[in-house]
Write a protein that holds these residues in place. Structure first.
Motif, PDB file in Angstrom:
ATOM      1  N   ILE A   1       7.132   8.965 -15.267  1.00  0.00           N
ATOM      2  CA  ILE A   1       6.006   8.142 -15.704  1.00  0.00           C
ATOM      3  C   ILE A   1       6.403   6.670 -15.735  1.00  0.00           C
ATOM      4  O   ILE A   1       5.672   5.804 -15.243  1.00  0.00           O
ATOM      5  N   ALA A   2       7.582   6.383 -16.297  1.00  0.00           N
ATOM      6  CA  ALA A   2       8.049   4.992 -16.380  1.00  0.00           C
ATOM      7  C   ALA A   2       8.266   4.399 -14.980  1.00  0.00           C
ATOM      8  O   ALA A   2       7.814   3.293 -14.686  1.00  0.00           O
ATOM      9  N   ALA A   3       8.947   5.157 -14.108  1.00  0.00           N
ATOM     10  CA  ALA A   3       9.218   4.674 -12.754  1.00  0.00           C
ATOM     11  C   ALA A   3       7.924   4.511 -11.963  1.00  0.00           C
ATOM     12  O   ALA A   3       7.713   3.502 -11.276  1.00  0.00           O
ATOM     13  N   GLY A   4       7.039   5.496 -12.065  1.00  0.00           N
ATOM     14  CA  GLY A   4       5.770   5.449 -11.342  1.00  0.00           C
ATOM     15  C   GLY A   4       4.894   4.297 -11.792  1.00  0.00           C
ATOM     16  O   GLY A   4       4.284   3.610 -10.966  1.00  0.00           O
ATOM     17  N   ALA A   5       4.838   4.081 -13.117  1.00  0.00           N
ATOM     18  CA  ALA A   5       4.010   2.993 -13.650  1.00  0.00           C
ATOM     19  C   ALA A   5       4.539   1.635 -13.198  1.00  0.00           C
ATOM     20  O   ALA A   5       3.759   0.735 -12.835  1.00  0.00           O
ATOM     21  N   PHE A   6       5.859   1.485 -13.175  1.00  0.00           N
ATOM     22  CA  PHE A   6       6.471   0.222 -12.751  1.00  0.00           C
ATOM     23  C   PHE A   6       6.141  -0.065 -11.287  1.00  0.00           C
ATOM     24  O   PHE A   6       5.693  -1.172 -10.936  1.00  0.00           O
TER      25      PHE A   6
ATOM     26  N   VAL B   1       2.615  12.940 -10.869  1.00  0.00           N
ATOM     27  CA  VAL B   1       3.494  14.091 -11.112  1.00  0.00           C
ATOM     28  C   VAL B   1       4.078  14.029 -12.518  1.00  0.00           C
ATOM     29  O   VAL B   1       4.126  15.033 -13.233  1.00  0.00           O
ATOM     30  N   GLY B   2       4.532  12.830 -12.924  1.00  0.00           N
ATOM     31  CA  GLY B   2       5.083  12.672 -14.269  1.00  0.00           C
ATOM     32  C   GLY B   2       4.074  13.001 -15.353  1.00  0.00           C
ATOM     33  O   GLY B   2       4.389  13.686 -16.332  1.00  0.00           O
ATOM     34  N   THR B   3       2.844  12.528 -15.171  1.00  0.00           N
ATOM     35  CA  THR B   3       1.786  12.810 -16.142  1.00  0.00           C
ATOM     36  C   THR B   3       1.471  14.299 -16.182  1.00  0.00           C
ATOM     37  O   THR B   3       1.279  14.885 -17.252  1.00  0.00           O
ATOM     38  N   TRP B   4       1.418  14.921 -15.008  1.00  0.00           N
ATOM     39  CA  TRP B   4       1.158  16.362 -14.917  1.00  0.00           C
ATOM     40  C   TRP B   4       2.226  17.153 -15.673  1.00  0.00           C
ATOM     41  O   TRP B   4       1.921  18.075 -16.433  1.00  0.00           O
ATOM     42  N   LEU B   5       3.492  16.781 -15.462  1.00  0.00           N
ATOM     43  CA  LEU B   5       4.585  17.479 -16.147  1.00  0.00           C
ATOM     44  C   LEU B   5       4.509  17.305 -17.662  1.00  0.00           C
ATOM     45  O   LEU B   5       4.772  18.228 -18.423  1.00  0.00           O
ATOM     46  N   ALA B   6       4.159  16.083 -18.090  1.00  0.00           N
ATOM     47  CA  ALA B   6       4.096  15.806 -19.527  1.00  0.00           C
ATOM     48  C   ALA B   6       2.938  16.548 -20.185  1.00  0.00           C
ATOM     49  O   ALA B   6       3.051  17.010 -21.329  1.00  0.00           O
ATOM     50  N   VAL B   7       1.816  16.690 -19.474  1.00  0.00           N
ATOM     51  CA  VAL B   7       0.614  17.294 -20.049  1.00  0.00           C
ATOM     52  C   VAL B   7       0.618  18.811 -19.932  1.00  0.00           C
ATOM     53  O   VAL B   7       0.242  19.520 -20.876  1.00  0.00           O
ATOM     54  N   ASP B   8       1.052  19.323 -18.765  1.00  0.00           N
ATOM     55  CA  ASP B   8       0.936  20.764 -18.521  1.00  0.00           C
ATOM     56  C   ASP B   8       2.177  21.287 -17.804  1.00  0.00           C
ATOM     57  O   ASP B   8       2.187  21.470 -16.596  1.00  0.00           O
ATOM     58  N   LYS B   9       3.238  21.534 -18.575  1.00  0.00           N
ATOM     59  CA  LYS B   9       4.483  22.037 -17.993  1.00  0.00           C
ATOM     60  C   LYS B   9       4.319  23.457 -17.464  1.00  0.00           C
ATOM     61  O   LYS B   9       4.954  23.847 -16.499  1.00  0.00           O
ATOM     62  N   ARG B  10       3.469  24.243 -18.107  1.00  0.00           N
ATOM     63  CA  ARG B  10       3.328  25.657 -17.744  1.00  0.00           C
ATOM     64  C   ARG B  10       2.849  25.840 -16.303  1.00  0.00           C
ATOM     65  O   ARG B  10       3.361  26.678 -15.564  1.00  0.00           O
TER      66      ARG B  10
ATOM     67  N   PHE C   1       0.838  -1.204   0.000  1.00  0.00           N
ATOM     68  CA  PHE C   1       0.000   0.000   0.000  1.00  0.00           C
ATOM     69  C   PHE C   1       0.872   1.253   0.000  1.00  0.00           C
ATOM     70  O   PHE C   1       0.580   2.227  -0.709  1.00  0.00           O
ATOM     71  N   ILE C   2       1.949   1.220   0.802  1.00  0.00           N
ATOM     72  CA  ILE C   2       2.880   2.360   0.845  1.00  0.00           C
ATOM     73  C   ILE C   2       3.502   2.582  -0.534  1.00  0.00           C
ATOM     74  O   ILE C   2       3.536   3.717  -1.050  1.00  0.00           O
ATOM     75  N   PHE C   3       3.992   1.501  -1.153  1.00  0.00           N
ATOM     76  CA  PHE C   3       4.592   1.618  -2.477  1.00  0.00           C
ATOM     77  C   PHE C   3       3.549   2.004  -3.529  1.00  0.00           C
ATOM     78  O   PHE C   3       3.848   2.726  -4.482  1.00  0.00           O
ATOM     79  N   PHE C   4       2.330   1.526  -3.353  1.00  0.00           N
ATOM     80  CA  PHE C   4       1.238   1.864  -4.268  1.00  0.00           C
ATOM     81  C   PHE C   4       0.971   3.373  -4.257  1.00  0.00           C
ATOM     82  O   PHE C   4       0.830   4.006  -5.308  1.00  0.00           O
ATOM     83  N   VAL C   5       0.917   3.947  -3.051  1.00  0.00           N
ATOM     84  CA  VAL C   5       0.693   5.390  -2.916  1.00  0.00           C
ATOM     85  C   VAL C   5       1.861   6.172  -3.527  1.00  0.00           C
ATOM     86  O   VAL C   5       1.657   7.153  -4.262  1.00  0.00           O
ATOM     87  N   CYS C   6       3.092   5.714  -3.233  1.00  0.00           N
ATOM     88  CA  CYS C   6       4.280   6.384  -3.793  1.00  0.00           C
ATOM     89  C   CYS C   6       4.294   6.301  -5.317  1.00  0.00           C
ATOM     90  O   CYS C   6       4.562   7.298  -6.009  1.00  0.00           O
ATOM     91  N   GLY C   7       4.003   5.110  -5.853  1.00  0.00           N
ATOM     92  CA  GLY C   7       3.976   4.926  -7.306  1.00  0.00           C
ATOM     93  C   GLY C   7       2.913   5.779  -7.961  1.00  0.00           C
ATOM     94  O   GLY C   7       3.140   6.375  -9.025  1.00  0.00           O
ATOM     95  N   THR C   8       1.732   5.859  -7.326  1.00  0.00           N
ATOM     96  CA  THR C   8       0.651   6.683  -7.856  1.00  0.00           C
ATOM     97  C   THR C   8       1.045   8.151  -7.877  1.00  0.00           C
ATOM     98  O   THR C   8       0.782   8.875  -8.853  1.00  0.00           O
ATOM     99  N   ALA C   9       1.701   8.601  -6.792  1.00  0.00           N
ATOM    100  CA  ALA C   9       2.136  10.002  -6.707  1.00  0.00           C
ATOM    101  C   ALA C   9       3.168  10.323  -7.788  1.00  0.00           C
ATOM    102  O   ALA C   9       3.080  11.358  -8.475  1.00  0.00           O
ATOM    103  N   ILE C  10       4.150   9.422  -7.956  1.00  0.00           N
ATOM    104  CA  ILE C  10       5.188   9.639  -8.973  1.00  0.00           C
ATOM    105  C   ILE C  10       4.576   9.645 -10.366  1.00  0.00           C
ATOM    106  O   ILE C  10       4.899  10.500 -11.210  1.00  0.00           O
ATOM    107  N   LEU C  11       3.675   8.691 -10.631  1.00  0.00           N
ATOM    108  CA  LEU C  11       3.005   8.624 -11.928  1.00  0.00           C
ATOM    109  C   LEU C  11       2.170   9.871 -12.181  1.00  0.00           C
ATOM    110  O   LEU C  11       2.158  10.414 -13.289  1.00  0.00           O
TER     111      LEU C  11
END
Length: 279
Positions: free
Chosen positions: A72-77, A31-40, A19-29
């Protein structure tokens, strides 16, 4: 629902850690998605940070773009592995637990194989590692005005470790992009600012040399031109070898415990279902 005490403990330990790793992975994924979609919006929000100089370096468009894909890659893994472990444990699913256990087995075996191969082929590993890092400088390293993730990583490492290039400042004589853009600007820059001894009055991310002439005529007194980063990192690892070994052993031990817990719980679930099926 498993009735065995050991299997129950294994179940809840797996649930907790995954569950801890799940939350961390979700957060990383996320943030990565946010950066890829809306850098501004990221740049706009982070510019209010107190670490303004660091933020301005890190929010270069190419750095954001490349960092987003890595996150995104690290978070998804992490998300996928922890999802299998958590759902497999909470639902007592033999299929998910088996898949989770096999993934961890593969990861652990790959890590052990890398350690063994590096020990057996130490000289070849060192040579290939140096060649790889020199390749990143030759092909990707550029000027501070055109900073990307590779350039920024090298600059922070050189400034933090007080080193220059892989073997020394001569590595930048082969840096295609660095040479091209410094020649276009007519500056004749020989080494990057991060290779120089920096002014401590400025933030590290500013890369302000104590001697402004250092980037054009580096010397032993105003730069780290003869101190390669590879040897610096190698010496640091050797001097902290006990810590490295302890961390590596702990990581592999946790993975082995995860494997044992997953397969023990899987077996307990199977035994209980066989018992219920018979009676």
């Amino acid at each position: 629902m498993v009735a065995d005490c050991g299997a129950t403990c294994a179940k809840y330990i797996l649930c907790l850690f995954n569950f801890i790793f799940f939350v961390c992975g979700t957060a990383i994924l996320g943030v990565g998605t946010w950066l890829a979609v809306d850098k501004r919006s990221f740049i706009h929000l982070t510019r209010f940070s107190t670490l303004k100089a660091d933020v301005e370096e890190l929010t270069e468009p190419t750095v954001i773009e490349q960092g987003a894909y890595i996150l995104i890659a690290a978070g998804a893994f992490i998300f996928i592995i922890s999802f299998l472990g958590y759902c497999g444990a909470i639902k007592e699913s033999r299929v998910l637990l088996t898949a989770y256990g096999l993934f961890i087995v593969i990861i652990a075996l790959l890590q052990i194989a890398m350690i063994v191969m590096a020990a057996i082929y130490k000289h070849e590993a060192e040579t290939h590692t140096k060649d790889f890092f020199q390749h990143t400088i030759r092909k990707y390293y550029t000027t501070r005005d055109r900073k990307d993730a590779v350039t920024l990583s090298w600059d922070f490492m050189m400034a933090e470790l007080h080193c220059c290039g892989v073997k020394g400042s001569d590595d930048f004589k082969m840096a295609t992009e660095f040479i091209k853009y410094t020649n276009q600007q007519g500056e004749g820059q020989v080494v990057p600012e991060a290779c120089c001894k920096l002014d401590s009055k400025f933030d590290m991310a500013v890369f302000k040399p104590l001697d402004d002439n250092c980037v054009y005529a580096p010397t032993i007194s105003n730069s780290y031109m003869n101190r390669g980063c590879y040897q610096t990192v190698y010496d640091f690892i050797i001097s902290h070898l006990n810590v490295v070994i302890i961390v590596a052993v702990c990581v592999i031990a946790i993975q082995i415990l995860g494997i044992i817990f997953a397969f023990c719980l899987c077996k307990a679930v199977g035994n209980e279902r066989d018992f219920l099926y018979k009676y």
